[in-house]
Motif scaffolding. Structure first.
Motif, PDB file in Angstrom:
ATOM      1  N   ILE A 195       3.287  11.460   2.513  1.00  0.00           N
ATOM      2  CA  ILE A 195       2.771  10.464   1.577  1.00  0.00           C
ATOM      3  C   ILE A 195       1.877   9.470   2.300  1.00  0.00           C
ATOM      4  O   ILE A 195       0.779   9.132   1.836  1.00  0.00           O
ATOM      5  CB  ILE A 195       3.935   9.745   0.872  1.00  0.00           C
ATOM      6  N   LYS A 196       2.322   8.999   3.470  1.00  0.00           N
ATOM      7  CA  LYS A 196       1.548   8.021   4.235  1.00  0.00           C
ATOM      8  C   LYS A 196       0.194   8.578   4.632  1.00  0.00           C
ATOM      9  O   LYS A 196      -0.841   7.920   4.493  1.00  0.00           O
ATOM     10  CB  LYS A 196       2.344   7.611   5.477  1.00  0.00           C
ATOM     11  N   ASP A 197       0.186   9.831   5.121  1.00  0.00           N
ATOM     12  CA  ASP A 197      -1.076  10.442   5.544  1.00  0.00           C
ATOM     13  C   ASP A 197      -2.009  10.642   4.361  1.00  0.00           C
ATOM     14  O   ASP A 197      -3.236  10.433   4.473  1.00  0.00           O
ATOM     15  CB  ASP A 197      -0.797  11.786   6.222  1.00  0.00           C
ATOM     16  N   PHE A 198      -1.453  11.056   3.230  1.00  0.00           N
ATOM     17  CA  PHE A 198      -2.266  11.318   2.051  1.00  0.00           C
ATOM     18  C   PHE A 198      -2.883  10.021   1.526  1.00  0.00           C
ATOM     19  O   PHE A 198      -4.080   9.951   1.221  1.00  0.00           O
ATOM     20  CB  PHE A 198      -1.401  11.985   0.976  1.00  0.00           C
ATOM     21  N   ILE A 199      -2.060   8.967   1.441  1.00  0.00           N
ATOM     22  CA  ILE A 199      -2.562   7.689   0.937  1.00  0.00           C
ATOM     23  C   ILE A 199      -3.620   7.106   1.868  1.00  0.00           C
ATOM     24  O   ILE A 199      -4.559   6.441   1.422  1.00  0.00           O
ATOM     25  CB  ILE A 199      -1.395   6.700   0.726  1.00  0.00           C
ATOM     26  N   SER A 200      -3.496   7.351   3.183  1.00  0.00           N
ATOM     27  CA  SER A 200      -4.464   6.805   4.140  1.00  0.00           C
ATOM     28  C   SER A 200      -5.883   7.307   3.860  1.00  0.00           C
ATOM     29  O   SER A 200      -6.864   6.651   4.212  1.00  0.00           O
ATOM     30  CB  SER A 200      -4.062   7.157   5.567  1.00  0.00           C
ATOM     31  N   VAL A 244       1.135   3.171  -7.909  1.00  0.00           N
ATOM     32  CA  VAL A 244       1.718   2.165  -8.797  1.00  0.00           C
ATOM     33  C   VAL A 244       1.341   0.768  -8.323  1.00  0.00           C
ATOM     34  O   VAL A 244       0.997  -0.115  -9.108  1.00  0.00           O
ATOM     35  CB  VAL A 244       3.249   2.334  -8.862  1.00  0.00           C
ATOM     36  N   SER A 245       1.407   0.548  -7.009  1.00  0.00           N
ATOM     37  CA  SER A 245       1.017  -0.726  -6.421  1.00  0.00           C
ATOM     38  C   SER A 245      -0.450  -0.666  -6.023  1.00  0.00           C
ATOM     39  O   SER A 245      -0.868   0.257  -5.315  1.00  0.00           O
ATOM     40  CB  SER A 245       1.890  -1.019  -5.193  1.00  0.00           C
ATOM     41  N   ARG A 246      -1.247  -1.631  -6.481  1.00  0.00           N
ATOM     42  CA  ARG A 246      -2.689  -1.668  -6.195  1.00  0.00           C
ATOM     43  C   ARG A 246      -3.046  -3.015  -5.575  1.00  0.00           C
ATOM     44  O   ARG A 246      -2.277  -3.973  -5.646  1.00  0.00           O
ATOM     45  CB  ARG A 246      -3.509  -1.479  -7.472  1.00  0.00           C
ATOM     46  N   ASP A 247      -4.247  -3.109  -5.016  1.00  0.00           N
ATOM     47  CA  ASP A 247      -4.727  -4.376  -4.477  1.00  0.00           C
ATOM     48  C   ASP A 247      -4.679  -5.479  -5.527  1.00  0.00           C
ATOM     49  O   ASP A 247      -4.405  -6.642  -5.220  1.00  0.00           O
ATOM     50  CB  ASP A 247      -6.170  -4.236  -3.980  1.00  0.00           C
ATOM     51  N   SER A 248      -4.964  -5.119  -6.768  1.00  0.00           N
ATOM     52  CA  SER A 248      -5.015  -6.119  -7.839  1.00  0.00           C
ATOM     53  C   SER A 248      -3.635  -6.528  -8.330  1.00  0.00           C
ATOM     54  O   SER A 248      -3.480  -7.601  -8.923  1.00  0.00           O
ATOM     55  CB  SER A 248      -5.822  -5.578  -9.029  1.00  0.00           C
ATOM     56  N   ARG A 249      -2.618  -5.710  -8.095  1.00  0.00           N
ATOM     57  CA  ARG A 249      -1.259  -6.023  -8.536  1.00  0.00           C
ATOM     58  C   ARG A 249      -0.268  -5.301  -7.621  1.00  0.00           C
ATOM     59  O   ARG A 249       0.242  -4.232  -7.954  1.00  0.00           O
ATOM     60  CB  ARG A 249      -1.039  -5.605  -9.989  1.00  0.00           C
ATOM     61  N   PRO A 250       0.000  -5.892  -6.454  1.00  0.00           N
ATOM     62  CA  PRO A 250       0.868  -5.217  -5.482  1.00  0.00           C
ATOM     63  C   PRO A 250       2.336  -5.243  -5.878  1.00  0.00           C
ATOM     64  O   PRO A 250       2.738  -5.829  -6.890  1.00  0.00           O
ATOM     65  CB  PRO A 250       0.616  -5.998  -4.194  1.00  0.00           C
ATOM     66  N   LYS A 251       3.121  -4.621  -5.028  1.00  0.00           N
ATOM     67  CA  LYS A 251       4.516  -4.289  -5.329  1.00  0.00           C
ATOM     68  C   LYS A 251       5.364  -5.459  -5.797  1.00  0.00           C
ATOM     69  O   LYS A 251       6.176  -5.321  -6.724  1.00  0.00           O
ATOM     70  CB  LYS A 251       5.142  -3.667  -4.076  1.00  0.00           C
ATOM     71  N   GLN A 252       5.203  -6.636  -5.177  1.00  0.00           N
ATOM     72  CA  GLN A 252       6.096  -7.758  -5.503  1.00  0.00           C
ATOM     73  C   GLN A 252       5.982  -8.208  -6.954  1.00  0.00           C
ATOM     74  O   GLN A 252       6.878  -8.889  -7.467  1.00  0.00           O
ATOM     75  CB  GLN A 252       5.849  -8.941  -4.562  1.00  0.00           C
ATOM     76  N   PHE A 253       4.900  -7.823  -7.636  1.00  0.00           N
ATOM     77  CA  PHE A 253       4.716  -8.214  -9.033  1.00  0.00           C
ATOM     78  C   PHE A 253       5.099  -7.095 -10.009  1.00  0.00           C
ATOM     79  O   PHE A 253       4.962  -7.259 -11.221  1.00  0.00           O
ATOM     80  CB  PHE A 253       3.253  -8.613  -9.269  1.00  0.00           C
ATOM     81  N   THR A 255       0.806  -1.220   0.000  1.00  0.00           N
ATOM     82  CA  THR A 255       0.000   0.000   0.000  1.00  0.00           C
ATOM     83  C   THR A 255       0.841   1.272   0.000  1.00  0.00           C
ATOM     84  O   THR A 255       0.387   2.312  -0.481  1.00  0.00           O
ATOM     85  CB  THR A 255      -0.921   0.017   1.231  1.00  0.00           C
ATOM     86  N   ARG A 256       2.057   1.208   0.514  1.00  0.00           N
ATOM     87  CA  ARG A 256       2.886   2.417   0.578  1.00  0.00           C
ATOM     88  C   ARG A 256       3.414   2.833  -0.795  1.00  0.00           C
ATOM     89  O   ARG A 256       3.991   3.911  -0.936  1.00  0.00           O
ATOM     90  CB  ARG A 256       4.039   2.201   1.557  1.00  0.00           C
ATOM     91  N   PHE A 257       3.229   1.972  -1.811  1.00  0.00           N
ATOM     92  CA  PHE A 257       3.636   2.305  -3.173  1.00  0.00           C
ATOM     93  C   PHE A 257       2.449   2.668  -4.065  1.00  0.00           C
ATOM     94  O   PHE A 257       2.566   2.674  -5.279  1.00  0.00           O
ATOM     95  CB  PHE A 257       4.398   1.139  -3.813  1.00  0.00           C
ATOM     96  N   TRP A 258       1.290   2.970  -3.439  1.00  0.00           N
ATOM     97  CA  TRP A 258       0.187   3.451  -4.248  1.00  0.00           C
ATOM     98  C   TRP A 258       0.608   4.780  -4.885  1.00  0.00           C
ATOM     99  O   TRP A 258       1.351   5.552  -4.284  1.00  0.00           O
ATOM    100  CB  TRP A 258      -1.040   3.661  -3.341  1.00  0.00           C
ATOM    101  N   ASN A 313       9.079   1.879   0.469  1.00  0.00           N
ATOM    102  CA  ASN A 313       8.235   3.048   0.267  1.00  0.00           C
ATOM    103  C   ASN A 313       8.857   3.923  -0.815  1.00  0.00           C
ATOM    104  O   ASN A 313       9.929   3.626  -1.343  1.00  0.00           O
ATOM    105  CB  ASN A 313       8.066   3.828   1.582  1.00  0.00           C
ATOM    106  N   TRP A 314       8.205   5.024  -1.139  1.00  0.00           N
ATOM    107  CA  TRP A 314       8.697   5.886  -2.210  1.00  0.00           C
ATOM    108  C   TRP A 314      10.041   6.511  -1.869  1.00  0.00           C
ATOM    109  O   TRP A 314      10.873   6.730  -2.750  1.00  0.00           O
ATOM    110  CB  TRP A 314       7.666   6.968  -2.520  1.00  0.00           C
ATOM    111  N   GLU A 315      10.277   6.800  -0.602  1.00  0.00           N
ATOM    112  CA  GLU A 315      11.559   7.380  -0.224  1.00  0.00           C
ATOM    113  C   GLU A 315      12.706   6.419  -0.479  1.00  0.00           C
ATOM    114  O   GLU A 315      13.763   6.810  -0.986  1.00  0.00           O
ATOM    115  CB  GLU A 315      11.535   7.807   1.244  1.00  0.00           C
ATOM    116  N   SER A 316      12.514   5.144  -0.148  1.00  0.00           N
ATOM    117  CA  SER A 316      13.577   4.173  -0.391  1.00  0.00           C
ATOM    118  C   SER A 316      13.784   3.953  -1.889  1.00  0.00           C
ATOM    119  O   SER A 316      14.905   3.707  -2.346  1.00  0.00           O
ATOM    120  CB  SER A 316      13.267   2.843   0.304  1.00  0.00           C
ATOM    121  N   LEU A 317      12.719   4.059  -2.684  1.00  0.00           N
ATOM    122  CA  LEU A 317      12.887   3.952  -4.135  1.00  0.00           C
ATOM    123  C   LEU A 317      13.659   5.150  -4.670  1.00  0.00           C
ATOM    124  O   LEU A 317      14.516   5.007  -5.552  1.00  0.00           O
ATOM    125  CB  LEU A 317      11.530   3.843  -4.829  1.00  0.00           C
TER     126      LEU A 317
END
Length: 363
Positions: free
Chosen positions: A347-352, A22-31, A17-20, A277-281
């Motif tokens: 970013i975390k607060d906004f995505i929440s 780009v990352s969604r429930d239907s296709r999360p980060k690992q894919f 969820t922290r990569f929303w 998360n986006w910062e680490s990317l």
């Protein structure tokens, strides 16, 4: 290293969820593919595992709804080695599931456990470190974690304090764990010479982690009562559906690692990044320009007087024109335009706010 008893468990059930967006429930980060090599996180984790254990000894734990995504990324995965949880309950339950499965197959199993969303570029050095760990764990009833020698005071990672000198390759007793300190505290950690980055990569005997789960998280271990009758049988999914209804949601770090007196760290020098998360990317983009901007666009770009910003726009038919941004994140996707200050809390607060029903179609 006895390859016959060596296994790898890849944890691939995260929601990312922290990569929303780009990352969604239907296709999360690992894919997803953030790498320069054109491979997903999961595929790269699988290829790393093949270098240290037999292919038939690699298990992937994910969620039922990601079954097809896993098999698309790893078409050679043996069906019996794909373990599907009905619900995401964090890493403790994931590891408990894999542990019960392995104990039923091989009571002498020695296991490498790794998340599916890490970047490791020094593959040969990673393999050497893991082989040392598998050998050590086979001879000692310990829980090993790979502690990466830190290169900078990074607040995006967890830290491991060792109880003694952290000599490379030699397991050392773990004293404390600290989750994502401030940058100032991370610098104190680095300067002390006593701390390693917590990679979240573990090595242990299946029998040892089973004992520690029973000792420190009986509320999880108790849910698995009677597993011997159901795991790896036609009744497994029905059993999982039942026990996961009340399965506590907790991480293996909190459940066991921070409590057990068997934990040791292997100081490791392979090049590792947890893209959590986006910062680490942003930190992962080595090709940032002289103003610290990480920019990847598929079309044309006009960039003026920006600094410390990250701009991603994969569309090939679009001009991206950005001016005067300082420390911002700009993501231009097919159905979402996301613009936010680049600091993690913003970013975390906004995505929440996406949790409300109004935005359900975009999650």
């Amino acid at each position: 290293m006895n390859e016959h008893h060596s296994y790898c468990v890849i944890m691939a059930g995260g929601l990312g969820t922290r990569f929303w967006p780009v990352s969604r429930d239907s296709r999360p980060k690992q894919f997803l593919n953030f790498s320069r090599g054109g491979k997903s996180f999961l595929r790269m984790a699988w290829e790393r595992a093949i270098g240290v254990v037999p292919e038939q000894n690699i298990l992937v734990v994910s969620l039922e709804r990601y079954r097809d995504l896993v098999l698309k990324e790893i078409p050679g995965l043996h069906e019996e080695n794909l373990l599907l949880e009905p619900h995401n309950r964090n890493t403790a339950s994931c590891i408990a599931y894999a542990t019960c499965t392995l104990l039923k197959r091989d009571p002498e199993a020695v296991v490498l456990v790794t998340p599916a969303d890490h970047m490791i570029s020094d593959t040969a050095l990673f393999w050497d470190t893991v082989r040392q760990g598998l050998d050590y764990a086979a001879e000692h009833d310990v829980i090993l974690t790979l502690g990466v020698m830190p290169r900078r005071p990074d607040p995006n990672f967890g830290y491991i304090q060792t109880d003694g000198p952290a000599w490379e390759g030699k397991p050392v007793k773990v004293k404390t764990f600290t989750e994502k300190p401030s940058r100032e505290m991370a610098k104190v950690f680095i300067d002390s010479g006593e701390f390693l980055w917590n990679s979240g990569i573990f090595i242990w005997k299946a029998s040892v982690i089973y004992e520690e789960l029973a000792k420190y998280v009986p509320q999880i271990a108790g849910q698995w009562n009677g597993w011997e009758q159901f795991v790896s049988t036609p009744h497994e999914q029905e059993y999982l559906q039942r026990i996961y209804q009340d399965m506590p949601r907790t991480s293996i770090d909190y459940a066991v690692m921070e409590k057990s007196d068997r934990v040791m760290a292997i100081p490791s020098r392979f090049d590792w990044t947890d893209l959590g998360n986006w910062e680490s990317l942003y930190e992962y983009f080595y090709d940032r320009d002289v103003s610290g901007n990480a920019i990847r666009v598929g079309g044309k770009l006009l960039s003026r007087h920006n600094s410390g910003s990250m701009v991603l726009s994969p569309k090939s038919n679009k001009l991206v024109a950005v001016k005067g941004l300082k420390d911002y994140l700009v993501l231009d996707l097919e159905d979402v335009l996301f613009i936010c200050p680049r600091d993690e809390q913003s970013i975390k607060d906004f995505i929440s706010e996406l949790l409300i029903p109004e935005y359900e179609d975009f999650r």
